[in-house]
Design an enzyme around this catalytic site. Structure first.
Site, PDB file in Angstrom:
ATOM      1  CB  SER A  74     139.858   2.760  -0.659  1.00 49.06           C
ATOM      2  OG  SER A  74     139.237   3.214   0.326  1.00 49.06           O
ATOM      3  CG  ASP A 105     142.356   3.154   1.979  1.00 47.25           C
ATOM      4  OD1 ASP A 105     142.543   3.123   0.501  1.00 47.25           O
ATOM      5  OD2 ASP A 105     141.180   3.768   2.592  1.00 47.25           O
TER       6      ASP A 105
END
Length: 284
Positions: free
Chosen positions: A42, A187
């Protein structure tokens, strides 16, 4: 493999904090850019690409402390505490089955209304120092929205760096899932906020974790177990989490671009304070 740097998730505030810490460490004689491996999840995939690419740390820091007026960064509402609480409820619903939990999050990601993929990709691309994968080894983690399985992307996979990073940063319900090949990805923090296990085999591992150990998040908070596994395999691991000043600077909404400058400043101070203790170990 000698040294690895693991950079965890934490939104735009987390990127700023990680860059601040790295800049502070460098001023004190610990240049994380010399690592053999970078693992990014991320926000950490952005910072990892920047560090692995050898970008000038002082310039990166300045960009966080004084964001350019034409910055493409966009405010998005978010609460990490709320996300953690939702994940605790979710794990109860799926009887602790992590794969089922991630699949449910993936379904949520697909049905959520978000900004367009083109807009998001442009934001991510603007963060990267270059379009190509860096020469130093960089691994970027994302999660398949359908299977719930994590995937580790690298330079040899034939995937554009901006796409891999956009996938790793695709917070469900906030940013769009990213198509890569025949799959859709979200993510990498849905697998783990840090994915430190990807650094297995490194003798020395530095972990920067903007969201701390995330013990209250049963879906993603696996850092303690990852560190234990690395140490059991012979790695020496140093974990840095935000101190009280950094936690305050980052705030509750780590996706708020207004938190970039204070987070970078707090990270810089923390890195400067940490450097002296790490020099003998990192530079040995």
């Amino acid at each position: 493999m000698q040294r690895a740097v693991v950079l965890g998730g934490g939104g735009v505030a987390g990127i700023a904090w990680e860059i601040g810490v790295a800049a502070g460490l460098a001023r004190g004689g610990v240049d994380l850019r010399s690592a053999d491996l970078f693992v990014g999840t991320s926000a950490g995939s952005v910072a990892g690409a920047q560090l692995a690419g050898g970008a000038d740390l002082e310039r990166l820091l300045s960009d966080q402390q004084r964001p350019p007026p034409d910055s493409a960064e966009r405010f998005r509402p978010y609460s990490q505490a709320a996300a953690d609480a939702q994940n605790r409820v979710l794990m109860e619903k799926v009887d602790g089955d992590l794969t089922r939990a991630r699949q449910r999050i993936g379904a949520f990601a697909l049905r959520s209304e978000t900004p367009s993929l083109a807009e998001r990709r442009a934001i991510v691309a603007a963060r990267l120092p270059v379009a190509a994968w860096p020469q130093r080894l960089l691994k970027v983690v994302a999660v398949d929205v359908h299977s719930g399985a994590p995937r580790v992307f690298g330079a040899d996979d034939g995937v554009a760096l901006a796409d891999a990073v956009a996938a790793s940063c695709a917070v469900p319900g906030t940013w769009p899932a990213v198509p890569i090949g025949d799959a859709m990805y979200m993510d990498g923090g849905i697998a783990s906020i840090t994915n430190a296990h990807v650094a297995a085999g490194a003798r020395q591992v530095v972990v920067l974790a903007p969201l701390g150990y995330s013990d209250g998040n049963p879906v993603s908070g696996h850092l303690r177990a990852e560190v234990a596994a690395l140490e059991a395999a012979g790695s020496v691991v140093h974990v840095t989490v935000p101190d009280d000043e950094s936690v305050e600077a980052m705030g509750e909404n780590v996706l708020d671009p207004a938190r970039r400058a204070p987070s970078a400043d707090a990270g810089l101070a923390q890195g400067l304070a940490l450097a002296a203790s790490l020099v003998p170990w990192w530079c040995a």
